[in-house]
Design an enzyme around this catalytic site. Structure first.
Site, PDB file in Angstrom:
ATOM      1  N   ASP A  67      49.984  54.646 -61.792  1.00  0.00           N
ATOM      2  CA  ASP A  67      48.793  55.145 -62.608  1.00  0.00           C
ATOM      3  C   ASP A  67      48.011  55.962 -61.832  1.00  0.00           C
ATOM      4  O   ASP A  67      47.569  56.880 -62.152  1.00  0.00           O
ATOM      5  CB  ASP A  67      48.211  53.894 -63.118  1.00  0.00           C
ATOM      6  CG  ASP A  67      48.982  52.815 -63.833  1.00  0.00           C
ATOM      7  OD1 ASP A  67      50.044  53.326 -64.451  1.00  0.00           O
ATOM      8  OD2 ASP A  67      48.551  51.806 -63.944  1.00  0.00           O
ATOM      9  N   GLY A  79      47.362  50.649 -72.296  1.00  0.00           N
ATOM     10  CA  GLY A  79      48.451  51.438 -72.274  1.00  0.00           C
ATOM     11  C   GLY A  79      48.320  53.143 -71.459  1.00  0.00           C
ATOM     12  O   GLY A  79      49.399  53.462 -71.175  1.00  0.00           O
ATOM     13  N   LEU A  80      47.090  53.279 -71.222  1.00  0.00           N
ATOM     14  CA  LEU A  80      47.090  54.792 -70.727  1.00  0.00           C
ATOM     15  C   LEU A  80      46.351  54.603 -69.440  1.00  0.00           C
ATOM     16  O   LEU A  80      45.929  55.487 -68.573  1.00  0.00           O
ATOM     17  CB  LEU A  80      45.992  55.561 -71.535  1.00  0.00           C
ATOM     18  CG  LEU A  80      46.413  55.784 -73.289  1.00  0.00           C
ATOM     19  CD1 LEU A  80      45.464  56.524 -73.846  1.00  0.00           C
ATOM     20  CD2 LEU A  80      48.033  56.427 -72.884  1.00  0.00           C
ATOM     21  N   SER A  81      46.333  53.427 -68.779  1.00  0.00           N
ATOM     22  CA  SER A  81      45.651  53.161 -67.493  1.00  0.00           C
ATOM     23  C   SER A  81      44.215  53.373 -67.337  1.00  0.00           C
ATOM     24  O   SER A  81      44.100  54.146 -66.506  1.00  0.00           O
ATOM     25  CB  SER A  81      46.586  53.655 -66.479  1.00  0.00           C
ATOM     26  OG  SER A  81      46.087  53.119 -65.313  1.00  0.00           O
ATOM     27  N   SER A  82      43.618  53.003 -68.272  1.00  0.00           N
ATOM     28  CA  SER A  82      42.250  53.144 -68.167  1.00  0.00           C
ATOM     29  C   SER A  82      41.473  52.316 -66.845  1.00  0.00           C
ATOM     30  O   SER A  82      40.639  52.774 -66.483  1.00  0.00           O
ATOM     31  CB  SER A  82      41.397  52.474 -69.416  1.00  0.00           C
ATOM     32  OG  SER A  82      41.827  51.158 -69.792  1.00  0.00           O
ATOM     33  N   SER A  83      42.281  51.232 -66.526  1.00  0.00           N
ATOM     34  CA  SER A  83      41.740  50.443 -65.300  1.00  0.00           C
ATOM     35  C   SER A  83      41.874  51.485 -63.957  1.00  0.00           C
ATOM     36  O   SER A  83      40.918  51.525 -63.389  1.00  0.00           O
ATOM     37  CB  SER A  83      42.395  49.148 -65.095  1.00  0.00           C
ATOM     38  OG  SER A  83      43.734  49.520 -65.304  1.00  0.00           O
ATOM     39  N   ALA A  84      42.975  52.017 -63.997  1.00  0.00           N
ATOM     40  CA  ALA A  84      42.994  53.152 -62.704  1.00  0.00           C
ATOM     41  C   ALA A  84      42.215  54.042 -62.830  1.00  0.00           C
ATOM     42  O   ALA A  84      41.377  54.717 -62.056  1.00  0.00           O
ATOM     43  CB  ALA A  84      44.612  53.561 -62.658  1.00  0.00           C
ATOM     44  N   ALA A  85      42.109  54.522 -64.137  1.00  0.00           N
ATOM     45  CA  ALA A  85      41.083  55.801 -64.154  1.00  0.00           C
ATOM     46  C   ALA A  85      39.528  55.470 -64.145  1.00  0.00           C
ATOM     47  O   ALA A  85      38.967  56.111 -63.301  1.00  0.00           O
ATOM     48  CB  ALA A  85      41.391  56.315 -65.753  1.00  0.00           C
TER      49      ALA A  85
HETATM   50  C1  GLA Z   1      51.129  49.271 -65.431  1.00  0.00           C
HETATM   51  C2  GLA Z   1      50.783  49.189 -63.985  1.00  0.00           C
HETATM   52  C3  GLA Z   1      51.641  50.247 -63.252  1.00  0.00           C
HETATM   53  C4  GLA Z   1      53.165  50.246 -63.777  1.00  0.00           C
HETATM   54  C5  GLA Z   1      53.080  50.047 -65.458  1.00  0.00           C
HETATM   55  C6  GLA Z   1      54.471  49.960 -65.867  1.00  0.00           C
HETATM   56  O1  GLA Z   1      50.503  50.511 -65.801  1.00  0.00           O
HETATM   57  O2  GLA Z   1      49.495  49.353 -63.549  1.00  0.00           O
HETATM   58  O3  GLA Z   1      51.632  49.926 -61.827  1.00  0.00           O
HETATM   59  O4  GLA Z   1      53.756  49.048 -63.294  1.00  0.00           O
HETATM   60  O5  GLA Z   1      52.238  49.093 -65.846  1.00  0.00           O
HETATM   61  O6  GLA Z   1      55.284  50.982 -65.604  1.00  0.00           O
END
Ligand code: GLA
Length: 390
Positions: A167, A119-125
């Protein structure tokens, strides 16, 4: 940092370098970026660290404190296909960086995340912090937008998740005490400062206790449904369209949606309804933030959460329960599922004076509904923060 200690245990040397990438929240603008909508976001003061040293033989050797398995590859010989483990994001990122910049060095690194996953976008981080480190040891200097696009490319092409760039952009561009307001159509963005008139706020993160990965969720299917709606609307209205995957809801004027929406299959209509109403909410939210009106901003975030449940049709039972509790708890300006909404966490903007009450009430109500998650459910009170840095 624990990652520095662990590095020392493994390699019997002190790591020379450390990089950090924050997690992000997106209070308004969910499920919008993959079809080129607008988003709002903030980075928070929790995230992912990597302690690392250069390896001149080109080998990347990584270990994560969250995942057991160690991973290794050469910067110029990355497996062509994903290996189905946590390091796939980073293999993909290595390929994307190597396509644009000559890579000679690898690194040995230990990765540490400060919060549970989901939910906090650890993958992008983790991708951004790794890319920063890999660029550093190779002395190459991509622009922030190049790093964002390499990171998105790693997720889309190597891991196979149809995510947009929300993210990565939040984790790259954010500045403490500013709201990121980004148009994913053309990457124009504004960092709207927190007005001195704004009531104080903290960012509260409520972990449901259930972790997830997007690759195993209905995330891609929802994106396809929305794109299908865009394709159908273009066809109904006689708008010229190209390839399916290159068609986005952003190509469709609002008037076309209003005219032809009833012809769409119900599911696609709901996805489009979320997309268009979220587009409006983002713009209204940015203006509310500019005025310093956190109550209105919070109300829009609650509405965004509502639309994610009923129009986008996402949210596990645990996340829906958390959302519902938040909407009836004093001191919560607003909030929603954080991220895609398939397990993970909810975020809320809260009045600091109510933090103890909020912890107590949300915890009591949530654990009454899900007693088996005691010990796994957790709450974290955070502040906004700057983006990725060495
Ligand atoms: C995930 C995806 C994002 C976005 C959100 C929903 O975090 O990686 O690109 O689509 O979900 O808003």
């Amino acid at each position: 940092m624990v990652c520095q200690e662990r590095f020392f245990e493994i390699y019997k040397r002190v790591p020379e370098r450390l990089a950090f990438c924050p997690y992000r929240i997106c209070p308004i603008g969910a499920h919008s970026d993959h079809n080129l909508g607008k988003i709002t976001g903030l980075a928070i003061d929790k995230g992912i660290h990597i302690a690392y040293n250069v390896k001149t033989n080109g080998v990347v050797e990584l270990c994560s404190l969250q995942f057991g398995k160690r991973a290794q590859w050469h910067v110029r010989e990355v497996p062509k296909h994903k290996q189905n483990d946590w390091a796939d994001y980073l293999r993909g990122a290595t390929i994307k960086l190597a396509e644009k910049y000559p890579l000679h060095c690898g690194l040995s690194g230990v990765i540490e995340g400060s919060l549970p996953i989901g939910g906090l976008s650890s993958s992008a981080a983790v991708v951004l912090v790794f890319l920063k480190a890999l660029c550093d040891v190779n002395d190459v200097h991509p622009t922030p937008l190049e790093l964002i696009m390499m990171s998105v490319g790693a997720e889309n092409d190597y891991v196979g998740v149809s995510s947009g760039k929300l993210d990565q952009s939040c984790e790259m561009y954010s500045q403490k005490d500013h709201l990121l307001y980004l148009d994913t159509l053309n990457d124009e963005y504004e960092l709207i400062p927190t007005s001195p008139l704004m009531k104080p706020y903290k960012i509260a993160i409520f972990f449901s206790g259930v972790e997830r990965t997007l690759a195993g969720s209905k995330f891609n299917m929802r994106v396809d449904e929305l794109r299908s709606a865009a394709y159908a609307l273009a066809a109904y209205a006689g708008i010229e369209y190209g390839k399916f995957n290159e068609t986005n809801m952003r190509d469709i004027p609002r008037s076309v949606y209003d005219e032809y929406r009833d012809r769409l299959p119900r599911n696609w209509q709901l996805r489009a309804e979320h997309w268009f109403t979220e587009f409006d909410r983002v713009q209204q939210g940015a203006e509310a933030w500019r005025r310093g009106d956190i109550e209105e901003f919070g109300r829009l975030s609650f509405e965004s959460g509502h639309s994610s449940i009923y129009n986008w049709e996402t949210g596990s039972p645990e996340l829906k329960k958390l959302y519902e509790i938040l909407t009836t708890t004093d001191g919560v300006y607003g909030g929603r599922f954080s991220g895609a909404g398939f397990k993970g966490c909810c975020m809320a903007l809260v009045d600091p004076a109510f933090v103890d009450h909020i912890r107590q009430r949300v915890g009591d109500e949530y654990l009454k509904a899900f007693p088996e998650l005691r010990g796994k459910y957790s709450v974290h009170i955070c502040d906004s923060a700057d983006g990725v840095r060495l």
